[in-house]
Design a protein around this motif. Structure first.
Motif, PDB file in Angstrom:
ATOM      1  N   GLY A  29       0.809  -1.205   0.000  1.00 32.47           N
ATOM      2  CA  GLY A  29       0.000   0.000   0.000  1.00 32.47           C
ATOM      3  C   GLY A  29       0.844   1.258   0.000  1.00 32.47           C
ATOM      4  O   GLY A  29       0.506   2.252  -0.648  1.00 32.47           O
ATOM      5  N   LYS A  30       1.974   1.214   0.705  1.00 30.92           N
ATOM      6  CA  LYS A  30       2.857   2.381   0.719  1.00 30.92           C
ATOM      7  C   LYS A  30       3.532   2.556  -0.627  1.00 30.92           C
ATOM      8  O   LYS A  30       3.714   3.691  -1.109  1.00 30.92           O
ATOM      9  CB  LYS A  30       3.903   2.231   1.816  1.00 30.92           C
ATOM     10  CG  LYS A  30       4.781   3.464   1.990  1.00 30.92           C
ATOM     11  CD  LYS A  30       5.692   3.338   3.182  1.00 30.92           C
ATOM     12  CE  LYS A  30       6.519   4.613   3.357  1.00 30.92           C
ATOM     13  NZ  LYS A  30       7.427   4.526   4.530  1.00 30.92           N
ATOM     14  N   LEU A  33       1.134   4.315  -2.757  1.00 29.55           N
ATOM     15  CA  LEU A  33       1.033   5.725  -2.397  1.00 29.55           C
ATOM     16  C   LEU A  33       2.224   6.515  -2.942  1.00 29.55           C
ATOM     17  O   LEU A  33       2.066   7.629  -3.462  1.00 29.55           O
ATOM     18  CB  LEU A  33       0.957   5.855  -0.876  1.00 29.55           C
ATOM     19  CG  LEU A  33       0.918   7.280  -0.310  1.00 29.55           C
ATOM     20  CD1 LEU A  33      -0.326   8.022  -0.775  1.00 29.55           C
ATOM     21  CD2 LEU A  33       0.960   7.238   1.225  1.00 29.55           C
ATOM     22  N   THR A  36       1.793   6.796  -6.897  1.00 26.47           N
ATOM     23  CA  THR A  36       0.645   7.517  -7.454  1.00 26.47           C
ATOM     24  C   THR A  36       0.258   8.758  -6.681  1.00 26.47           C
ATOM     25  O   THR A  36      -0.440   9.628  -7.206  1.00 26.47           O
ATOM     26  CB  THR A  36      -0.587   6.592  -7.493  1.00 26.47           C
ATOM     27  OG1 THR A  36      -0.949   6.247  -6.142  1.00 26.47           O
ATOM     28  CG2 THR A  36      -0.284   5.322  -8.272  1.00 26.47           C
ATOM     29  N   LEU A  38      -1.691   8.596  -4.187  1.00 21.89           N
ATOM     30  CA  LEU A  38      -3.065   8.323  -3.761  1.00 21.89           C
ATOM     31  C   LEU A  38      -3.078   7.171  -2.765  1.00 21.89           C
ATOM     32  O   LEU A  38      -2.253   6.262  -2.858  1.00 21.89           O
ATOM     33  CB  LEU A  38      -3.944   7.952  -4.965  1.00 21.89           C
ATOM     34  CG  LEU A  38      -4.108   9.021  -6.047  1.00 21.89           C
ATOM     35  CD1 LEU A  38      -4.778   8.418  -7.266  1.00 21.89           C
ATOM     36  CD2 LEU A  38      -4.934  10.197  -5.504  1.00 21.89           C
ATOM     37  N   PRO A  39      -4.000   7.192  -1.800  1.00 23.20           N
ATOM     38  CA  PRO A  39      -4.094   6.066  -0.867  1.00 23.20           C
ATOM     39  C   PRO A  39      -4.633   4.829  -1.568  1.00 23.20           C
ATOM     40  O   PRO A  39      -5.433   4.917  -2.508  1.00 23.20           O
ATOM     41  CB  PRO A  39      -5.064   6.561   0.207  1.00 23.20           C
ATOM     42  CG  PRO A  39      -5.912   7.578  -0.499  1.00 23.20           C
ATOM     43  CD  PRO A  39      -5.009   8.240  -1.498  1.00 23.20           C
ATOM     44  N   ALA A  40      -4.201   3.687  -1.108  1.00 25.95           N
ATOM     45  CA  ALA A  40      -4.598   2.435  -1.754  1.00 25.95           C
ATOM     46  C   ALA A  40      -5.972   1.955  -1.325  1.00 25.95           C
ATOM     47  O   ALA A  40      -6.514   1.029  -1.931  1.00 25.95           O
ATOM     48  CB  ALA A  40      -3.576   1.344  -1.456  1.00 25.95           C
ATOM     49  N   ASP A  41      -6.555   2.596  -0.304  1.00 28.46           N
ATOM     50  CA  ASP A  41      -7.836   2.083   0.181  1.00 28.46           C
ATOM     51  C   ASP A  41      -9.000   2.473  -0.705  1.00 28.46           C
ATOM     52  O   ASP A  41     -10.146   2.072  -0.468  1.00 28.46           O
ATOM     53  CB  ASP A  41      -8.096   2.554   1.614  1.00 28.46           C
ATOM     54  CG  ASP A  41      -8.158   4.075   1.729  1.00 28.46           C
ATOM     55  OD1 ASP A  41      -8.125   4.767   0.697  1.00 28.46           O
ATOM     56  OD2 ASP A  41      -8.244   4.571   2.869  1.00 28.46           O
ATOM     57  N   GLU A  50      -6.775  11.501 -12.173  1.00 31.58           N
ATOM     58  CA  GLU A  50      -6.190  10.597 -11.184  1.00 31.58           C
ATOM     59  C   GLU A  50      -6.233   9.141 -11.653  1.00 31.58           C
ATOM     60  O   GLU A  50      -5.307   8.374 -11.394  1.00 31.58           O
ATOM     61  CB  GLU A  50      -6.947  10.733  -9.862  1.00 31.58           C
ATOM     62  CG  GLU A  50      -6.676  12.059  -9.147  1.00 31.58           C
ATOM     63  CD  GLU A  50      -7.550  12.250  -7.934  1.00 31.58           C
ATOM     64  OE1 GLU A  50      -7.158  13.022  -7.036  1.00 31.58           O
ATOM     65  OE2 GLU A  50      -8.636  11.632  -7.880  1.00 31.58           O
ATOM     66  N   SER A  61      -7.531  -1.213  -6.077  1.00 29.73           N
ATOM     67  CA  SER A  61      -6.302  -1.220  -5.286  1.00 29.73           C
ATOM     68  C   SER A  61      -6.540  -1.474  -3.809  1.00 29.73           C
ATOM     69  O   SER A  61      -5.584  -1.483  -3.029  1.00 29.73           O
ATOM     70  CB  SER A  61      -5.585   0.129  -5.451  1.00 29.73           C
ATOM     71  OG  SER A  61      -6.427   1.191  -5.000  1.00 29.73           O
ATOM     72  N   GLN A  62      -7.819  -1.695  -3.412  1.00 32.37           N
ATOM     73  CA  GLN A  62      -8.108  -1.833  -1.987  1.00 32.37           C
ATOM     74  C   GLN A  62      -7.324  -2.975  -1.339  1.00 32.37           C
ATOM     75  O   GLN A  62      -6.992  -2.909  -0.156  1.00 32.37           O
ATOM     76  CB  GLN A  62      -9.612  -2.060  -1.754  1.00 32.37           C
ATOM     77  CG  GLN A  62     -10.453  -0.799  -1.957  1.00 32.37           C
ATOM     78  CD  GLN A  62     -10.900  -0.661  -3.398  1.00 32.37           C
ATOM     79  OE1 GLN A  62     -10.318  -1.288  -4.285  1.00 32.37           O
ATOM     80  NE2 GLN A  62     -11.914   0.152  -3.642  1.00 32.37           N
ATOM     81  N   ALA A  65      -4.155  -2.159   0.585  1.00 33.30           N
ATOM     82  CA  ALA A  65      -4.156  -1.336   1.789  1.00 33.30           C
ATOM     83  C   ALA A  65      -3.901  -2.140   3.056  1.00 33.30           C
ATOM     84  O   ALA A  65      -3.575  -1.578   4.090  1.00 33.30           O
ATOM     85  CB  ALA A  65      -5.493  -0.598   1.911  1.00 33.30           C
TER      86      ALA A  65
END
Length: 274
Positions: A29-30, A33, A36, A38-41, A50, A61-62, A65
């Protein structure tokens, strides 16, 4: 510190975020981030720009996270524990025995008033019971004792439903057919003959133990008789809807519902058409 160029370089080599993060020593997930911004959640709605940022994967991509969700009911130990709990619980055992024996829903739901609709609804319930009876293996198919008991329970419910369904038709349906249809007398007589045959089979079925091979033949026979009755009645219903006023059909439908709710008449009581 891991840089965006490092992550994107690994992605360009064909690696996914999980493997890229593993090689760089960071969570997937990091890594997403970093690449991109952007958060992966997947929180929020992404703009078109985006969605087309470099590094955006072609799927959600959830999963990046955090660890994948685990469904505890898919675990063998959990299923074993649930089975033990069910065996130890008398109410759960009783519910399992009774589950599905009776068709779901009320026999005469609110809003169903037309005689043909009321009886059709009950025909659907009879059909469901016949299917249950014939789906369960019989003695000839090596039925277990539990399956035999369940067949007995379904047969008893079917017989009980027929025991009140047929009198309601004799009281409200077939007298109407005699009066309203050109060949009504012949149709009603034929229906009553079918009822008599079914009643004899039903009585014999109730007397026969479920572990008797005759039970299988009787169950098959009563199922065939119910299907024949429903097919015949459906054809009659179509003609009644064309010839009998709706208010008359609704009055007789209410009479049938009232009879079901009040229960069977006392033994020896005479049934006269309303």
């Amino acid at each position: 510190m891991t840089s965006r160029s490092q992550v994107r370089r690994l992605l360009a080599d064909g690696l996914g975020y999980e493997e890229a993060g593993r090689r760089l020593g960071v969570p997937a997930g990091k890594a997403f981030l970093i690449a991109t911004g952007l958060p992966a959640d997947g929180g929020g709605t992404l703009t078109t720009a985006e969605q087309h940022r470099p590094g955006m994967p072609g799927r959600a991509s959830q999963h990046l996270a955090g660890p994948p969700a685990v469904n505890p009911t898919s675990d063998d130990a959990t299923r074993h524990w649930l089975r033990l709990r069910a065996v130890a619980d008398g109410q759960m055992r009783r519910a399992a025995r009774e589950r599905g024996v009776r068709p779901e829903g009320e026999r005469a739901p609110d809003g169903v008033r037309d005689l043909t609709d009321v009886l059709t609804h009950d025909h659907d319930r009879l059909t469901a019971l016949v299917k249950q009876l014939q789906t369960l293996p019989g003695t000839g198919q090596g039925a277990t004792e539990a399956q035999q008991r369940r067949r007995r329970a379904v047969a008893d419910v079917l017989a009980g439903t027929l025991a009140s369904h047929a009198p309601a038709e004799r009281r409200c349906l077939w007298p109407l057919v005699r009066e309203a249809l050109d060949d009504g007398a012949r149709s009603a007589d034929r229906a009553l003959e079918q009822d008599d045959e079914e009643a004899r089979t039903r009585a014999e079925l109730r007397r026969t133990p479920p572990d008797d091979e005759d039970f299988d033949a009787l169950a098959e026979r009563v199922g065939a008789q119910v299907r024949r009755h429903i097919a015949f009645a459906d054809a009659v219903f179509a003609r009644l809807r064309e010839t009998v006023p709706e208010d008359v059909r609704e009055r007789l439908g209410a009479e049938v519902v009232r009879a079901w709710r009040d229960g069977p008449p006392p033994p020896g009581a005479q049934e006269a058409p309303p």
